[in-house]
Motif scaffolding. Sequence first.
Motif, mmCIF file in Angstrom:
data_model
loop_
_atom_site.group_PDB
_atom_site.id
_atom_site.type_symbol
_atom_site.label_atom_id
_atom_site.label_comp_id
_atom_site.label_asym_id
_atom_site.label_seq_id
_atom_site.Cartn_x
_atom_site.Cartn_y
_atom_site.Cartn_z
ATOM 1 N N ASN A 134 -22.920 12.074 24.324
ATOM 2 C CA ASN A 134 -23.644 12.887 23.345
ATOM 3 C C ASN A 134 -22.906 14.170 22.997
ATOM 4 O O ASN A 134 -23.229 14.825 22.015
ATOM 5 N N VAL A 135 -21.927 14.551 23.823
ATOM 6 C CA VAL A 135 -21.143 15.761 23.574
ATOM 7 C C VAL A 135 -19.811 15.331 22.967
ATOM 8 O O VAL A 135 -18.962 14.751 23.650
ATOM 9 N N THR A 136 -19.667 15.592 21.669
ATOM 10 C CA THR A 136 -18.459 15.173 20.956
ATOM 11 C C THR A 136 -17.943 16.314 20.081
ATOM 12 O O THR A 136 -18.652 17.279 19.814
ATOM 13 N N GLU A 137 -16.733 16.151 19.655
ATOM 14 C CA GLU A 137 -16.132 17.020 18.640
ATOM 15 C C GLU A 137 -15.768 16.118 17.479
ATOM 16 O O GLU A 137 -15.116 15.091 17.666
ATOM 17 N N LYS A 138 -16.221 16.483 16.286
ATOM 18 C CA LYS A 138 -15.926 15.690 15.096
ATOM 19 C C LYS A 138 -15.158 16.554 14.110
ATOM 20 O O LYS A 138 -15.411 17.747 14.005
ATOM 21 N N GLY A 139 -14.222 15.926 13.420
ATOM 22 C CA GLY A 139 -13.436 16.684 12.459
ATOM 23 C C GLY A 139 -12.606 15.779 11.569
ATOM 24 O O GLY A 139 -12.771 14.559 11.567
ATOM 25 N N VAL A 140 -11.691 16.425 10.848
ATOM 26 C CA VAL A 140 -10.852 15.749 9.861
ATOM 27 C C VAL A 140 -9.406 16.165 10.078
ATOM 28 O O VAL A 140 -9.121 17.342 10.333
ATOM 29 N N VAL A 141 -8.504 15.203 9.946
ATOM 30 C CA VAL A 141 -7.073 15.494 9.981
ATOM 31 C C VAL A 141 -6.684 16.008 8.600
ATOM 32 O O VAL A 141 -6.850 15.305 7.599
ATOM 33 N N LEU A 142 -6.199 17.238 8.549
ATOM 34 C CA LEU A 142 -5.810 17.842 7.278
ATOM 35 C C LEU A 142 -4.356 17.542 6.925
ATOM 36 O O LEU A 142 -3.997 17.499 5.754
ATOM 37 N N GLU A 143 -3.538 17.341 7.966
ATOM 38 C CA GLU A 143 -2.138 17.009 7.753
ATOM 39 C C GLU A 143 -1.575 16.363 9.014
ATOM 40 O O GLU A 143 -1.896 16.767 10.128
ATOM 41 N N ALA A 144 -0.756 15.362 8.827
ATOM 42 C CA ALA A 144 -0.004 14.719 9.905
ATOM 43 C C ALA A 144 1.233 14.128 9.249
ATOM 44 O O ALA A 144 1.173 13.057 8.658
ATOM 45 N N ASN A 145 2.345 14.854 9.345
ATOM 46 C CA ASN A 145 3.520 14.460 8.562
ATOM 47 C C ASN A 145 4.413 13.422 9.240
ATOM 48 O O ASN A 145 5.450 13.057 8.710
ATOM 49 N N GLY A 146 4.019 12.957 10.427
ATOM 50 C CA GLY A 146 4.777 11.906 11.086
ATOM 51 C C GLY A 146 5.980 12.377 11.870
ATOM 52 O O GLY A 146 6.670 11.573 12.488
ATOM 53 N N LYS A 147 6.235 13.701 11.881
ATOM 54 C CA LYS A 147 7.423 14.162 12.608
ATOM 55 C C LYS A 147 7.254 15.490 13.330
ATOM 56 O O LYS A 147 7.635 15.608 14.480
ATOM 57 N N ILE A 205 0.944 18.734 12.712
ATOM 58 C CA ILE A 205 -0.390 18.155 12.693
ATOM 59 C C ILE A 205 -1.371 19.306 12.481
ATOM 60 O O ILE A 205 -1.235 20.373 13.091
ATOM 61 N N LYS A 206 -2.346 19.086 11.608
ATOM 62 C CA LYS A 206 -3.340 20.113 11.300
ATOM 63 C C LYS A 206 -4.695 19.426 11.198
ATOM 64 O O LYS A 206 -4.804 18.374 10.563
ATOM 65 N N PHE A 207 -5.725 20.026 11.830
ATOM 66 C CA PHE A 207 -7.040 19.403 11.820
ATOM 67 C C PHE A 207 -8.139 20.450 11.909
ATOM 68 O O PHE A 207 -7.914 21.564 12.378
ATOM 69 N N THR A 208 -9.328 20.062 11.425
ATOM 70 C CA THR A 208 -10.480 20.934 11.598
ATOM 71 C C THR A 208 -10.927 20.834 13.045
ATOM 72 O O THR A 208 -10.698 19.826 13.716
ATOM 73 N N PHE A 209 -11.563 21.900 13.522
ATOM 74 C CA PHE A 209 -11.979 21.941 14.916
ATOM 75 C C PHE A 209 -13.308 22.674 15.003
ATOM 76 O O PHE A 209 -13.927 22.993 14.003
ATOM 77 N N THR A 210 -13.738 22.939 16.187
ATOM 78 C CA THR A 210 -15.049 23.515 16.437
ATOM 79 C C THR A 210 -15.296 24.777 15.600
ATOM 80 O O THR A 210 -14.378 25.546 15.345
ATOM 81 N N GLY A 211 -16.531 24.941 15.163
ATOM 82 C CA GLY A 211 -16.901 26.103 14.364
ATOM 83 C C GLY A 211 -16.241 26.155 13.010
ATOM 84 O O GLY A 211 -16.107 27.210 12.412
ATOM 85 N N LYS A 212 -15.806 25.022 12.493
ATOM 86 C CA LYS A 212 -15.120 24.920 11.202
ATOM 87 C C LYS A 212 -13.790 25.665 11.183
ATOM 88 O O LYS A 212 -13.297 26.066 10.137
ATOM 89 N N SER A 213 -13.209 25.851 12.370
ATOM 90 C CA SER A 213 -11.886 26.465 12.436
ATOM 91 C C SER A 213 -10.830 25.398 12.137
ATOM 92 O O SER A 213 -11.142 24.217 12.012
ATOM 93 N N VAL A 214 -9.592 25.839 12.014
ATOM 94 C CA VAL A 214 -8.475 24.937 11.714
ATOM 95 C C VAL A 214 -7.391 25.153 12.764
ATOM 96 O O VAL A 214 -7.011 26.289 13.056
ATOM 97 N N VAL A 215 -6.903 24.047 13.332
ATOM 98 C CA VAL A 215 -5.833 24.085 14.317
ATOM 99 C C VAL A 215 -4.588 23.470 13.692
ATOM 100 O O VAL A 215 -4.638 22.385 13.122
ATOM 101 N N THR A 216 -3.471 24.194 13.817
ATOM 102 C CA THR A 216 -2.176 23.708 13.358
ATOM 103 C C THR A 216 -1.252 23.616 14.568
ATOM 104 O O THR A 216 -1.130 24.571 15.334
ATOM 105 N N VAL A 217 -0.621 22.455 14.730
ATOM 106 C CA VAL A 217 0.317 22.235 15.824
ATOM 107 C C VAL A 217 1.667 21.924 15.190
ATOM 108 O O VAL A 217 1.808 20.913 14.495
#
Length: 165
Positions: free
Chosen positions: A72-85, A88-100
């Motif tokens: 019942n405890v999950t994190e849901k989001g969307v991949v905003l970018e994944a360039n294959g190399k 990687i960028k995705f939405t995260f908790t609290g509508k924040s954005v994580v870029t790696v």
Amino acid sequence: MEDNRWKQFKLCGDYNVDLRSLYMAWATPAGLEKWFLRKADFYTLPMRHRDGDEQIGKDDTYTWYWHGYDNNVTEKGVVLEANGKDLIKFTFTGKSVVTVAFSTRNGLTIIDLTQEDIPEETDPEKNLLVQCQIGWTFYLTNLKSVMEGGKDLRNKRVELMTCFK
């Protein structure tokens, strides 16, 4: 000028692992489950479930499940970018954005993780900047441990979770 100190942070880690292997540890469900999540489900735009070793892509949605918590405890989001190399960028908790972002320097692979658009919270126990920064610091450390030495530092024993809450 707006004060962004409580809305974003950046962490860096150096890894004695090739860039491609580190990227795949972030870019596949099976890779994420080795060091980060109990279960990582990704779905393509037509809602096809991605296989464990299949790379994620832009506009994929995800549902993540954590060790120590029920389904019942999950994190849901969307991949905003994944360039294959190397990004990687995705939405995260609290509508924040994580870029790696991945790069190489002095024979090491460098990961730069930035979390932005963090909503402000006055209660330190609910403060996403503090809690996420602590969490990402641990998980980047665990990634290093798993990838360089094979030792997983996560607590996977549900019966001990009361010690950590």
